[in-house]
Design an enzyme around this catalytic site. Structure first.
Site, mmCIF file in Angstrom:
data_model
loop_
_atom_site.group_PDB
_atom_site.id
_atom_site.type_symbol
_atom_site.label_atom_id
_atom_site.label_comp_id
_atom_site.label_asym_id
_atom_site.label_seq_id
_atom_site.Cartn_x
_atom_site.Cartn_y
_atom_site.Cartn_z
ATOM 1 N N GLU A 97 0.818 -1.200 0.000
ATOM 2 C CA GLU A 97 0.000 0.000 0.000
ATOM 3 C C GLU A 97 0.859 1.260 0.000
ATOM 4 O OE1 GLU A 97 -2.089 -2.848 2.984
ATOM 5 O OE2 GLU A 97 -0.110 -2.627 2.050
ATOM 6 N N ARG B 214 12.178 -24.128 -4.540
ATOM 7 C CA ARG B 214 13.195 -23.849 -3.519
ATOM 8 C C ARG B 214 13.271 -22.354 -3.216
ATOM 9 N NH1 ARG B 214 18.470 -27.631 -5.094
ATOM 10 N NH2 ARG B 214 17.424 -29.672 -4.870
ATOM 11 N N VAL C 261 11.674 -40.622 3.988
ATOM 12 C CA VAL C 261 11.267 -39.322 4.520
ATOM 13 C C VAL C 261 9.862 -38.970 4.035
ATOM 14 C CG1 VAL C 261 11.751 -36.844 4.498
ATOM 15 C CG2 VAL C 261 13.617 -38.471 4.809
ATOM 16 N N GLY D 233 7.403 -41.029 3.151
ATOM 17 C CA GLY D 233 6.432 -41.852 3.855
ATOM 18 C C GLY D 233 6.251 -41.412 5.294
#
Length: 367
Positions: A46, A178, A294, A296
């Site tokens: 703004e 990323r 990782v 799972g």
């Protein structure tokens, strides 16, 4: 408002833990000012739009993608700046999701004679800031699980070879993910097999690196691992179990790594505890790029808020490759986890399925 939403995207990857916001000033049917929140700690959208408009803002309408702030944080309240500029009306896409301040900016302006309308393109505005919205409500990072697999669901061959499952266009998009993430997480097996850098490499040479999180219960990471030796402004944090060897800890610290001791659950890092810890560190979003175990574990722990599943036009045509998820699954199909597919994107010859676990993301806030 569509113009304001497009402007907000210019801050992608640089505003967290604050939101992306865009603003447009319109007077007599003509755009006289544009602005966006460019980086964390910088002027809000703004303010930038009103500065761009100058005296033309008096009597104008301000379109903004998020409710103007009414409190002092890194910058003064935007509501005061809007009133001082002489804006007669404000059109807001989504209300501030912070439970402590929701509606206060709109109400403050209305009490002082400014016309305020909310809910214009609200769903788009909420989606734009899904990571911020989640973090401000829960104080835990918004977790995106990214996986790349063959059409028959394998991330790698039986030998662990995964270079490359997907094509160049998909891999470029991963660097966009990323750039947007505050942190990236993999397991120690990924470090051993791929020796990744886990940095952001965009085509123009820009991009912001995420904080790198390595799950390494027994602290077996090699001090020569690339992830520990990055010329990056942000750290690599190796998350270990509570009992590790002093020599191993010293070796990691000696090459610039940071250590975090975490409690274990069923012999593995307690991911729920870790999300609370990362949230307390101000890490508002987390991209999981880890391997099968990782992925799972993250899904079973219920920490995943979004999935980006890349599928390449390849088949291993065997049952000995590495699946997307490792570890125990349910015995019955009715106990599988439901997801909602939001979109399917094409990157070169690959497909990316963008999906959310059942129940997310949050609905827009409107008056």
């Amino acid at each position: 408002m569509q113009m304001a939403l497009a402007l907000a995207l210019k801050g992608r990857g640089r505003t967290l833990p604050n939101p992306m916001v865009g603003a447009v000033v319109v007077r007599d049917g003509r755009v006289v000012g544009r602005g966006w929140h460019d980086f964390y700690g910088g002027p809000h959208a703004e303010v930038n739009a009103l500065d761009d408009a100058g005296e033309a803002a008096r009597g104008a309408t301000l379109y903004v993608t998020l409710e103007p702030c009414n409190h002092t944080g890194q910058t003064p309240p935007c509501t005061r700046r809007i009133l001082a500029a002489g804006v007669k009306a404000v059109v807001v896409a989504a209300r501030d999701p912070n439970p402590g301040v929701t509606g206060s900016g709109n109400a403050w302006l209305r009490q002082r004679g400014v016309t305020v309308k909310t809910g214009v393109c609200a769903a788009q505005a909420v989606r734009l800031n899904e990571a911020f919205n989640h973090f401000i409500r829960t104080r835990r990072p918004f977790v995106t699980l990214k996986c790349a697999a063959t059409l028959d669901g394998r991330m790698a061959t039986r030998t662990g070879d995964s270079k490359w499952v997907t094509g160049e266009a998909s891999r470029r998009h991963v660097h966009d993910l990323r750039h947007e993430a505050a942190a990236i997480m993999v397991g120690i097996n990924t470090v051993r097999i791929d020796d990744p850098s886990l940095t952001t490499r965009l085509p123009d040479g820009g991009g912001i690196d995420p904080t790198r999180i390595i799950l390494d219960t027994h602290l077996s990471i090699a001090p020569t691992a690339k992830v520990l030796r990055q010329a990056s402004a942000l750290p690599t944090i190796v998350v270990t179990g509570p009992d590790t060897q002093t020599a191993s800890r010293d070796a990691v610290v000696a090459v610039g790594g940071q250590l975090m001791a975490a409690p274990l659950r069923a012999g593995r890092i307690d991911l729920i505890w870790l999300m609370e810890k990362l949230g307390a560190m101000g890490l508002a979003s987390l991209l999981i790029e880890g391997g099968s175990q990782v992925a799972g574990a993250a899904l079973r722990a219920g920490i995943v808020d979004k999935l980006c599943l890349f599928y390449a036009p390849r088949l291993l045509a065997g049952d000995d490759g590495i699946p997307i998820c490792g570890g125990p699954g349910p015995a019955l199909m009715r106990d599988s986890r439901a997801v909602r597919i939001e979109a399917v994107h094409r990157f070169g010859e690959d497909l990316m399925v963008e999906a959310y676990p059942a129940g997310g993301p949050a609905a827009p806030l409107t008056d």
